[in-house]
Design a protein around this motif. Structure first.
Motif, mmCIF file in Angstrom:
data_model
loop_
_atom_site.group_PDB
_atom_site.id
_atom_site.type_symbol
_atom_site.label_atom_id
_atom_site.label_comp_id
_atom_site.label_asym_id
_atom_site.label_seq_id
_atom_site.Cartn_x
_atom_site.Cartn_y
_atom_site.Cartn_z
ATOM 1 N N PHE A 1 38.275 34.504 36.763
ATOM 2 C CA PHE A 1 39.048 35.203 35.746
ATOM 3 C C PHE A 1 39.073 34.314 34.507
ATOM 4 O O PHE A 1 39.449 33.142 34.597
ATOM 5 N N ILE A 2 38.661 34.868 33.357
ATOM 6 C CA ILE A 2 38.499 34.061 32.142
ATOM 7 C C ILE A 2 39.282 34.682 30.993
ATOM 8 O O ILE A 2 39.168 35.883 30.737
ATOM 9 N N ILE A 3 40.043 33.835 30.298
ATOM 10 C CA ILE A 3 40.743 34.238 29.076
ATOM 11 C C ILE A 3 40.387 33.219 27.993
ATOM 12 O O ILE A 3 40.423 32.016 28.235
ATOM 13 N N THR A 4 40.055 33.711 26.806
ATOM 14 C CA THR A 4 39.657 32.833 25.711
ATOM 15 C C THR A 4 40.554 33.069 24.502
ATOM 16 O O THR A 4 40.900 34.201 24.196
ATOM 17 N N TYR A 5 40.883 31.983 23.814
ATOM 18 C CA TYR A 5 41.611 32.100 22.552
ATOM 19 C C TYR A 5 41.245 30.925 21.660
ATOM 20 O O TYR A 5 40.666 29.938 22.105
ATOM 21 N N GLU A 6 41.587 31.036 20.378
ATOM 22 C CA GLU A 6 41.306 29.965 19.421
ATOM 23 C C GLU A 6 42.570 29.180 19.145
ATOM 24 O O GLU A 6 43.561 29.737 18.694
ATOM 25 N N THR B 1 39.608 27.755 23.305
ATOM 26 C CA THR B 1 40.191 27.297 24.552
ATOM 27 C C THR B 1 39.937 28.392 25.567
ATOM 28 O O THR B 1 40.200 29.566 25.307
ATOM 29 N N VAL B 2 39.393 28.000 26.703
ATOM 30 C CA VAL B 2 39.074 28.954 27.753
ATOM 31 C C VAL B 2 39.928 28.618 28.964
ATOM 32 O O VAL B 2 39.906 27.484 29.450
ATOM 33 N N ASN B 3 40.701 29.571 29.407
ATOM 34 C CA ASN B 3 41.479 29.425 30.634
ATOM 35 C C ASN B 3 40.719 30.149 31.735
ATOM 36 O O ASN B 3 40.337 31.304 31.570
ATOM 37 N N VAL B 4 40.493 29.450 32.831
ATOM 38 C CA VAL B 4 39.728 29.992 33.950
ATOM 39 C C VAL B 4 40.572 29.886 35.211
ATOM 40 O O VAL B 4 41.188 28.853 35.460
ATOM 41 N N VAL B 5 40.581 30.961 35.982
ATOM 42 C CA VAL B 5 41.252 30.945 37.277
ATOM 43 C C VAL B 5 40.213 31.339 38.322
ATOM 44 O O VAL B 5 39.573 32.381 38.211
ATOM 45 N N SER B 6 40.044 30.459 39.322
ATOM 46 C CA SER B 6 39.087 30.692 40.398
ATOM 47 C C SER B 6 39.845 30.849 41.706
ATOM 48 O O SER B 6 40.810 30.136 41.956
ATOM 49 N N LYS B 7 39.381 31.763 42.547
ATOM 50 C CA LYS B 7 40.014 31.949 43.858
ATOM 51 C C LYS B 7 39.803 30.734 44.752
ATOM 52 O O LYS B 7 40.557 30.493 45.671
ATOM 53 N N ASP B 8 38.767 29.951 44.465
ATOM 54 C CA ASP B 8 38.441 28.792 45.279
ATOM 55 C C ASP B 8 39.076 27.547 44.659
ATOM 56 O O ASP B 8 38.628 27.069 43.616
ATOM 57 N N PRO B 9 40.120 27.001 45.267
ATOM 58 C CA PRO B 9 40.788 25.836 44.669
ATOM 59 C C PRO B 9 40.019 24.526 44.815
ATOM 60 O O PRO B 9 40.537 23.471 44.492
ATOM 61 N N GLU B 10 38.775 24.604 45.248
ATOM 62 C CA GLU B 10 37.946 23.407 45.406
ATOM 63 C C GLU B 10 37.725 22.757 44.037
ATOM 64 O O GLU B 10 37.319 23.415 43.088
ATOM 65 N N LEU B 11 37.981 21.466 43.920
ATOM 66 C CA LEU B 11 37.913 20.781 42.635
ATOM 67 C C LEU B 11 36.501 20.463 42.163
ATOM 68 O O LEU B 11 36.323 19.952 41.079
ATOM 69 N N SER B 12 35.461 20.779 42.935
ATOM 70 C CA SER B 12 34.096 20.514 42.471
ATOM 71 C C SER B 12 33.766 21.381 41.258
ATOM 72 O O SER B 12 32.898 21.043 40.466
#
Length: 188
Positions: free
Chosen positions: A155-160, A93-104
């Motif tokens: 910003f990326i965080i990964t876990y199983e 599972t990868v959690n990603v946070v982007s400064k750009d809230p654009e949904l594209s």
């Protein structure tokens, strides 16, 4: 044949490389819930272990046998880890946070075949796009590359995940459709 010291060292070294590689795989398969395959590997593992240890114990006066045993153990850990990396069992599972809230961003990842859940989050400096992506481990590096192409500063965080139940993505995996019907980028 076993009277030759070099052959004995090579046999002990090889036996331990195989034993520890099997041991590593057994533990990983057990943790991934594949207990029957792990049990079969465990039978081979203990047979090889018993043979290797027996050879060392019969010749304890020869320090090179003990060194070969220890060296084989260390090499076996590395070999087992490399095998596990190549098999890439399970999911991440990868959690990603982007400064750009654009949904594209979300749409672009979905077009590549990834299951994405996204929402607007609030960070220290304003709105963010937060996403959760589930993928087989064998696609992990491809996913990181795709994320970096879209937003190099993400910003990326990964876990199983330990257990997965329900949802669109699980249905696609069970039906064997994941990444099969991915939209291809339009050629220019």
């Amino acid at each position: 044949m076993l009277d030759n010291a070099i052959i004995m060292i090579l046999i002990i070294l090889s036996v331990n490389v195989f034993y520890v590689s099997f041991s590593t795989m057994r533990v990983i398969l057990t943790l991934k819930g594949r207990k029957y395959i792990a049990a079969v590997i465990g039978m081979f593992e203990i047979t090889i272990y018993t043979l290797g240890l027996g050879l060392v114990l019969q010749n304890l006066e020869r320090i090179e046998n003990l060194v070969a045993y220890a060296l084989g153990y260390g090499i076996g850990v590395i070999v087992g880890s490399k095998i596990e990396e190549k098999l890439a069992l399970g999911y991440i599972t990868v959690n990603v946070v982007s400064k750009d809230p654009e949904l594209s961003f979300t749409r672009q990842l979905r077009d590549k075949g990834y299951g994405v859940t996204s929402w607007i989050a609030y960070g220290m400096d304003g709105d963010r796009l937060s996403m959760q992506i589930l993928t087989p481990r064998k696609y992990e590096l491809q996913l990181y590359q795709a994320i970096q192409e879209i937003d190099p500063k993400a910003f990326i965080i990964t876990y199983e995940p330990k257990q997965i139940h329900g949802g669109f993505w699980v249905k696609q995996v069970r039906k064997g459709r994941l990444f099969k019907n991915v939209k291809k980028p339009q050629e220019k």
